[in-house]
Design a protein around this motif. Structure first.
Motif, PDB file in Angstrom:
ATOM      1  N   PRO A 180       0.818  -1.224   0.000  1.00  0.00           N
ATOM      2  CA  PRO A 180       0.000   0.000   0.000  1.00  0.00           C
ATOM      3  C   PRO A 180       0.852   1.274   0.000  1.00  0.00           C
ATOM      4  O   PRO A 180       0.870   2.047   0.954  1.00  0.00           O
ATOM      5  CB  PRO A 180      -0.812  -0.149   1.294  1.00  0.00           C
ATOM      6  CG  PRO A 180       0.110  -0.906   2.211  1.00  0.00           C
ATOM      7  CD  PRO A 180       0.883  -1.849   1.321  1.00  0.00           C
ATOM      8  N   ASP A 181       1.582   1.467  -1.101  1.00  0.00           N
ATOM      9  CA  ASP A 181       2.526   2.582  -1.160  1.00  0.00           C
ATOM     10  C   ASP A 181       1.831   3.929  -0.985  1.00  0.00           C
ATOM     11  O   ASP A 181       2.387   4.850  -0.382  1.00  0.00           O
ATOM     12  CB  ASP A 181       3.289   2.551  -2.487  1.00  0.00           C
ATOM     13  CG  ASP A 181       4.132   1.291  -2.629  1.00  0.00           C
ATOM     14  OD1 ASP A 181       4.646   0.810  -1.604  1.00  0.00           O
ATOM     15  OD2 ASP A 181       4.262   0.779  -3.752  1.00  0.00           O
ATOM     16  N   ALA A 182       0.602   4.058  -1.522  1.00  0.00           N
ATOM     17  CA  ALA A 182      -0.110   5.338  -1.388  1.00  0.00           C
ATOM     18  C   ALA A 182      -0.392   5.651   0.081  1.00  0.00           C
ATOM     19  O   ALA A 182      -0.260   6.807   0.515  1.00  0.00           O
ATOM     20  CB  ALA A 182      -1.414   5.294  -2.183  1.00  0.00           C
ATOM     21  N   ILE A 183      -0.744   4.626   0.851  1.00  0.00           N
ATOM     22  CA  ILE A 183      -0.997   4.828   2.285  1.00  0.00           C
ATOM     23  C   ILE A 183       0.295   5.196   3.003  1.00  0.00           C
ATOM     24  O   ILE A 183       0.323   6.111   3.845  1.00  0.00           O
ATOM     25  CB  ILE A 183      -1.622   3.562   2.906  1.00  0.00           C
ATOM     26  CG1 ILE A 183      -3.003   3.295   2.319  1.00  0.00           C
ATOM     27  CG2 ILE A 183      -1.696   3.678   4.439  1.00  0.00           C
ATOM     28  CD1 ILE A 183      -4.034   4.349   2.616  1.00  0.00           C
ATOM     29  N   TYR A 184       1.374   4.517   2.680  1.00  0.00           N
ATOM     30  CA  TYR A 184       2.643   4.804   3.359  1.00  0.00           C
ATOM     31  C   TYR A 184       3.133   6.214   3.033  1.00  0.00           C
ATOM     32  O   TYR A 184       3.709   6.895   3.893  1.00  0.00           O
ATOM     33  CB  TYR A 184       3.684   3.743   3.001  1.00  0.00           C
ATOM     34  CG  TYR A 184       3.347   2.354   3.533  1.00  0.00           C
ATOM     35  CD1 TYR A 184       2.430   2.181   4.573  1.00  0.00           C
ATOM     36  CD2 TYR A 184       3.927   1.221   2.991  1.00  0.00           C
ATOM     37  CE1 TYR A 184       2.116   0.919   5.058  1.00  0.00           C
ATOM     38  CE2 TYR A 184       3.622  -0.051   3.469  1.00  0.00           C
ATOM     39  CZ  TYR A 184       2.717  -0.197   4.501  1.00  0.00           C
ATOM     40  OH  TYR A 184       2.406  -1.448   4.986  1.00  0.00           O
ATOM     41  N   ARG A 185       2.887   6.676   1.815  1.00  0.00           N
ATOM     42  CA  ARG A 185       3.244   8.065   1.481  1.00  0.00           C
ATOM     43  C   ARG A 185       2.414   9.049   2.306  1.00  0.00           C
ATOM     44  O   ARG A 185       2.934  10.078   2.782  1.00  0.00           O
ATOM     45  CB  ARG A 185       3.056   8.320  -0.013  1.00  0.00           C
ATOM     46  CG  ARG A 185       4.135   7.701  -0.886  1.00  0.00           C
ATOM     47  CD  ARG A 185       4.100   8.233  -2.310  1.00  0.00           C
ATOM     48  NE  ARG A 185       2.864   7.896  -3.007  1.00  0.00           N
ATOM     49  CZ  ARG A 185       2.682   6.778  -3.697  1.00  0.00           C
ATOM     50  NH1 ARG A 185       3.647   5.885  -3.802  1.00  0.00           N
ATOM     51  NH2 ARG A 185       1.525   6.549  -4.308  1.00  0.00           N
ATOM     52  N   LEU A 186       1.123   8.745   2.495  1.00  0.00           N
ATOM     53  CA  LEU A 186       0.286   9.616   3.324  1.00  0.00           C
ATOM     54  C   LEU A 186       0.765   9.629   4.773  1.00  0.00           C
ATOM     55  O   LEU A 186       0.790  10.684   5.423  1.00  0.00           O
ATOM     56  CB  LEU A 186      -1.175   9.161   3.260  1.00  0.00           C
ATOM     57  CG  LEU A 186      -1.915   9.395   1.944  1.00  0.00           C
ATOM     58  CD1 LEU A 186      -3.312   8.791   2.013  1.00  0.00           C
ATOM     59  CD2 LEU A 186      -1.990  10.879   1.609  1.00  0.00           C
ATOM     60  N   ILE A 187       1.135   8.456   5.289  1.00  0.00           N
ATOM     61  CA  ILE A 187       1.649   8.382   6.661  1.00  0.00           C
ATOM     62  C   ILE A 187       2.877   9.278   6.805  1.00  0.00           C
ATOM     63  O   ILE A 187       2.969  10.077   7.746  1.00  0.00           O
ATOM     64  CB  ILE A 187       1.984   6.924   7.032  1.00  0.00           C
ATOM     65  CG1 ILE A 187       0.693   6.114   7.210  1.00  0.00           C
ATOM     66  CG2 ILE A 187       2.833   6.867   8.302  1.00  0.00           C
ATOM     67  CD1 ILE A 187       0.919   4.611   7.313  1.00  0.00           C
ATOM     68  N   GLU A 188       3.813   9.157   5.873  1.00  0.00           N
ATOM     69  CA  GLU A 188       5.045   9.946   5.970  1.00  0.00           C
ATOM     70  C   GLU A 188       4.781  11.443   5.806  1.00  0.00           C
ATOM     71  O   GLU A 188       5.487  12.271   6.382  1.00  0.00           O
ATOM     72  CB  GLU A 188       6.052   9.442   4.938  1.00  0.00           C
ATOM     73  CG  GLU A 188       6.578   8.047   5.307  1.00  0.00           C
ATOM     74  CD  GLU A 188       7.486   7.432   4.273  1.00  0.00           C
ATOM     75  OE1 GLU A 188       7.250   7.654   3.055  1.00  0.00           O
ATOM     76  OE2 GLU A 188       8.408   6.700   4.670  1.00  0.00           O
ATOM     77  N   ALA A 189       3.731  11.792   5.059  1.00  0.00           N
ATOM     78  CA  ALA A 189       3.411  13.208   4.842  1.00  0.00           C
ATOM     79  C   ALA A 189       2.627  13.818   6.002  1.00  0.00           C
ATOM     80  O   ALA A 189       2.783  15.014   6.291  1.00  0.00           O
ATOM     81  CB  ALA A 189       2.617  13.370   3.547  1.00  0.00           C
TER      82      ALA A 189
END
Length: 197
Positions: free
Chosen positions: A26-35
């Motif tokens: 779930p790369d999109a979710i992990y990008r949101l977490i980091e942002a």
């Protein structure tokens, strides 16, 4: 309460479901977490399933407790990821989860498994466990082609993103972002990702 048939399916198919989840990225979710998530701060993964996201969060500096209603999935998570903290709890009530105890709350692939009547209670309790200025990331998918009840018995409630936005804002969570993306491997299925504070 969570949909009993859905929980029963996850218990009965825990090994297969956990393997399926661990093979998704779930790369999109992990990008949101980091942002958006507060790094280094207490984090909850509501509906932690296979434990994949709890393990990822821990590895990336977010001290995390997973909460999961399926005993079968809890057992799979603990077996796959030694040392992660996963406890029994379920939306909409999140009984046993303390008020204002998390700076970050992740809730992936959970809300669509709740009956529509439970979405208000789910929003109330997601807000309840967040600290002031805490961040929430919710991700849920559209129902399968066969309708709200999949062939294996799991419930998939249709949730218009505008309705979820209104629910979250009615309980004091300001919606910062709403994005809809296609599923990585299953044509016709879309995911709605929502970030709130």
């Amino acid at each position: 309460m969570p949909d009993p048939q859905t929980i029963r399916t996850y218990d009965e198919l825990a090994r297969q479901q956990a393997a399926f989840q661990r093979n998704q990225h779930p790369d999109a979710i992990y990008r949101l977490i980091e942002a958006f998530f507060h790094h280094g701060r207490p984090t909850a993964d509501i509906g932690s399933g296979s434990g994949r996201d709890v393990a990822w969060l821990e590895q990336h500096g977010y001290p995390t407790i997973g909460f999961e209603p399926s005993v079968g999935m809890i057992n799979e998570a603990r077996a796959a990821y030694a040392g992660i903290n996963v406890q029994p709890a379920a939306l909409p009530d999140l009984a046993g989860v303390k008020d204002a105890s998390f700076d970050n709350v992740l809730c992936v692939a959970v809300l669509m498994h709740l009956p529509a009547a439970d979405l208000i209670g789910a929003a109330v309790n997601l807000a309840r466990i967040l600290r002031p200025s805490g961040r929430l990331i919710v991700s849920y998918r559209t129902p399968p082609p066969e309708g709200e009840r999949a062939a294996d018995g799991r419930l998939y409630t249709a949730i218009p993103s505008a309705r979820l936005t209104l629910l979250l804002e009615s309980v004091g969570i300001r919606v910062l972002l709403v994005a809809e993306i296609p599923d990585q491997t299953r044509p016709g299925i879309r995911w709605v990702n929502v970030v709130g504070e």
